[in-house]
Design an enzyme around this catalytic site. Structure first.
Site, PDB file in Angstrom:
ATOM      1  CD  GLU A 109      -2.889  -1.189   2.341  1.00  0.00           C
ATOM      2  OE1 GLU A 109      -2.822  -0.299   3.204  1.00  0.00           O
ATOM      3  OE2 GLU A 109      -3.740  -2.101   2.379  1.00  0.00           O
ATOM      4  CG  ASN A 168      -0.518  -7.064  -1.373  1.00  0.00           C
ATOM      5  OD1 ASN A 168      -1.087  -7.681  -2.272  1.00  0.00           O
ATOM      6  ND2 ASN A 168      -1.017  -6.968  -0.143  1.00  0.00           N
ATOM      7  CG  HIS A 228      -9.650  -6.156   0.781  1.00  0.00           C
ATOM      8  ND1 HIS A 228      -9.928  -7.289   1.518  1.00  0.00           N
ATOM      9  CD2 HIS A 228      -8.337  -5.890   0.968  1.00  0.00           C
ATOM     10  CE1 HIS A 228      -8.817  -7.677   2.140  1.00  0.00           C
ATOM     11  NE2 HIS A 228      -7.845  -6.856   1.810  1.00  0.00           N
ATOM     12  CD  GLU A 268      -4.424  -8.117   1.728  1.00  0.00           C
ATOM     13  OE1 GLU A 268      -5.324  -7.434   2.249  1.00  0.00           O
ATOM     14  OE2 GLU A 268      -3.220  -7.846   1.808  1.00  0.00           O
ATOM     15  CG  ASP A 324     -12.405  -9.378   1.828  1.00  0.00           C
ATOM     16  OD1 ASP A 324     -12.374  -8.483   0.966  1.00  0.00           O
ATOM     17  OD2 ASP A 324     -11.950  -9.219   2.974  1.00  0.00           O
TER      18      ASP A 324
HETATM   19  C1  XIL Z   1      -6.015  -6.529   8.366  1.00  0.00           C
HETATM   20  C2  XIL Z   1      -6.214  -7.709   9.313  1.00  0.00           C
HETATM   21  O1  XIL Z   1      -7.006  -8.680   8.679  1.00  0.00           O
HETATM   22  C3  XIL Z   1      -6.882  -7.216  10.571  1.00  0.00           C
HETATM   23  O2  XIL Z   1      -6.949  -8.267  11.521  1.00  0.00           O
HETATM   24  C4  XIL Z   1      -6.107  -6.029  11.157  1.00  0.00           C
HETATM   25  O3  XIL Z   1      -6.811  -5.502  12.248  1.00  0.00           O
HETATM   26  C5  XIL Z   1      -5.924  -4.949  10.113  1.00  0.00           C
HETATM   27  O4  XIL Z   1      -5.289  -5.508   8.987  1.00  0.00           O
HETATM   28  N1  XIL Z   1      -4.923  -4.915   3.679  1.00  0.00           N
HETATM   29  C6  XIL Z   1      -3.848  -5.640   4.138  1.00  0.00           C
HETATM   30  C7  XIL Z   1      -3.997  -6.490   5.346  1.00  0.00           C
HETATM   31  O5  XIL Z   1      -2.819  -5.689   3.475  1.00  0.00           O
HETATM   32  O6  XIL Z   1      -2.810  -6.567   6.090  1.00  0.00           O
HETATM   33  C8  XIL Z   1      -5.109  -6.011   6.222  1.00  0.00           C
HETATM   34  O7  XIL Z   1      -5.292  -6.980   7.254  1.00  0.00           O
HETATM   35  C9  XIL Z   1      -6.377  -5.830   5.412  1.00  0.00           C
HETATM   36  C10 XIL Z   1      -6.175  -4.782   4.360  1.00  0.00           C
END
Ligand code: XIL
Length: 406
Positions: A196, A236, A272, A301, A303
């Site tokens: 990020e 990422n 996401h 990631e 979802d």
């Molecule tokens: C999130 C975790 O899932 C949570 O448990 C934590 O509180 C915050 O981070 N992008 C990312 C991940 O790269 O590391 C994040 O994970 C979600 C968003």
């Protein structure tokens, strides 16, 4: 490849007990880290029913991972986190599902900066070692996350308070990456090296950027390669599959890295995403841009929540979706299937870094916190509250088996 056919069967269970606690509370309070584009869902027909655990199906395959020739991953909670897979009441049941369906895990938190170097020069590897060793003992690979990330909660205090010039800052980044990546060298398949670092306007104005400009990114990649020559190194980020400017900034960095031989193997698309956005066309076009550069593409990631607090028309509680209805579960299945099918269509075999979902079961999704301060439910994952497979899991399997997305 296992392809035993069962009839899809919805298990009809009782009412949604968790939703008794869903009333009241404030609206969304989203933090950074997920796709902020808006979208909406359209309806389609289905059968099934919600329950305390949620809607479930009998899958037409036995092992999700066996349907793919690339890693099928899941992020996990570990150590003493709620829903840890290493201890506590949900651990054993989770491990069973993981071992049945996944060929890769990603630690959801415990390999972030403050967990591994809470005090300068003192690395704490016990929890991460236990998790990595568990995975390896089961023949499961590890996509490790993440060496460098600006997010406040996981930057160690000593780093936040560090006083030094740019060179001194670059040295602490190099030391962290070298210390961590060398420790896990040979045991992890790949790393999210930097997480990020961009926004739509260009480089993110993070603590790291303020102290080092963009150079910390390159320093991290060079140090990661030096420490672990065998791991694939990913950049990422989120909101890079919607044809917004951010991906172009990332790609400009990639082009510059390639020109100057700075090591990088792939781009991690967090994904996401939402039910209605980004469009599959935009997802494909975004993946294609990375493929065109010969880099690996990993969905890191994934979802797909039912609620979308970023939709301009969304306002809690007016249109908060409080129940995962059978119809919505079917739409979610279709959406998962289409995303995986898009990946297969665009990314050639040799560039497929894999697909990882962000969390094993809906009980342990980070989005309840990120969207709703843990006051309300969400169902963005493949397994329900009782660890039973949802239609979404069948949707991923359908795509992997080359079947039509329905
Ligand atoms: C999130 C975790 O899932 C949570 O448990 C934590 O509180 C915050 O981070 N992008 C990312 C991940 O790269 O590391 C994040 O994970 C979600 C968003």
């Amino acid at each position: 490849m296992v392809n035993r056919k069962f009839t899809v069967l919805f298990l009809l269970l009782g009412g949604c007990t968790i939703l008794a606690a869903c009333g009241g509370g404030s609206g969304s309070n989203p933090g950074p880290g997920y796709d902020s584009s808006s979208g909406s869902s359209s309806s389609s027909s289905s059968s099934g029913s919600s329950s305390s655990g949620g809607i479930s199906v009998s899958l037409t395959f036995e092992n999700l991972y066996a349907l793919a020739e690339f890693p099928i991953g899941v992020s996990v909670s570990a150590a003493n986190e709620p829903y840890s897979i290493m201890q506590g009441e949900w651990s054993e049941a989770q491990r069973q599902v993981i071992e049945q369906h996944f060929s890769s895990i990603t630690p959801g938190n415990i390999m972030k900066m403050s967990y591994l170097q809470p005090v300068q020069g003192q690395f704490t590897f016990e929890n991460a070692d236990a998790l990595v060793n568990y995975a390896l003992s089961r023949g499961i690979g590890v996509h490790a996350h993440t060496l460098v990330w600006h997010s406040d909660y996981q930057v160690p205090d000593w780093m936040k308070n560090f006083n030094g010039d740019k060179d001194a800052w670059l040295q602490i980044i190099e030391d962290h990456v070298a210390g961590v990546a060398s420790h896990f060298a040979g045991r992890v398949d790949s790393w999210d090296v930097v997480n990020e670092a961009f926004e739509d306007s260009g480089y993110r104005d993070s603590l790291f950027y303020q102290k080092m400009g963009a150079d910390y990114i390159e320093t991290a990649f060079v140090a990661a390669r030096a420490a672990d020559a065998g791991a694939d190194l990913y950049y990422n980020d989120y909101s890079i599959s919607s044809q917004q400017p951010k991906l172009d900034h990332v790609l400009a960095m990639v082009d510059d890295f390639k020109e100057r031989d700075v090591p990088i193997d792939g781009i991690g698309f967090q994904m996401h995403i939402h039910m209605g956005s980004p469009s599959i066309a935009n997802i494909k076009a975004s993946l294609q841009k990375v493929v065109d550069r010969g880099l690996k593409v990993k969905i890191t990631e994934l979802d797909i929540p039912i609620n979308n607090p970023f939709d301009g028309s969304y306002s809690y509680p007016d249109n908060y979706q409080a129940v995962l209805t059978p119809e919505l579960a079917e739409q979610q299945k279709l959406r998962f299937c289409e995303v995986v099918a898009a990946y297969l269509e665009v990314v050639p075999t040799h560039l497929r870094g894999g697909i990882t979902v962000w969390g094993l079961f809906d009980r342990d999704t980070w989005l309840k916190q990120a969207f709703f301060d843990n006051n309300h439910e969400e169902w963005p994952l493949l397994f329900n509250h009782d660890l039973e497979p949802k239609p979404a899991a069948q949707g991923v399997g359908d795509a992997l088996m080359g079947e039509e997305c329905l």
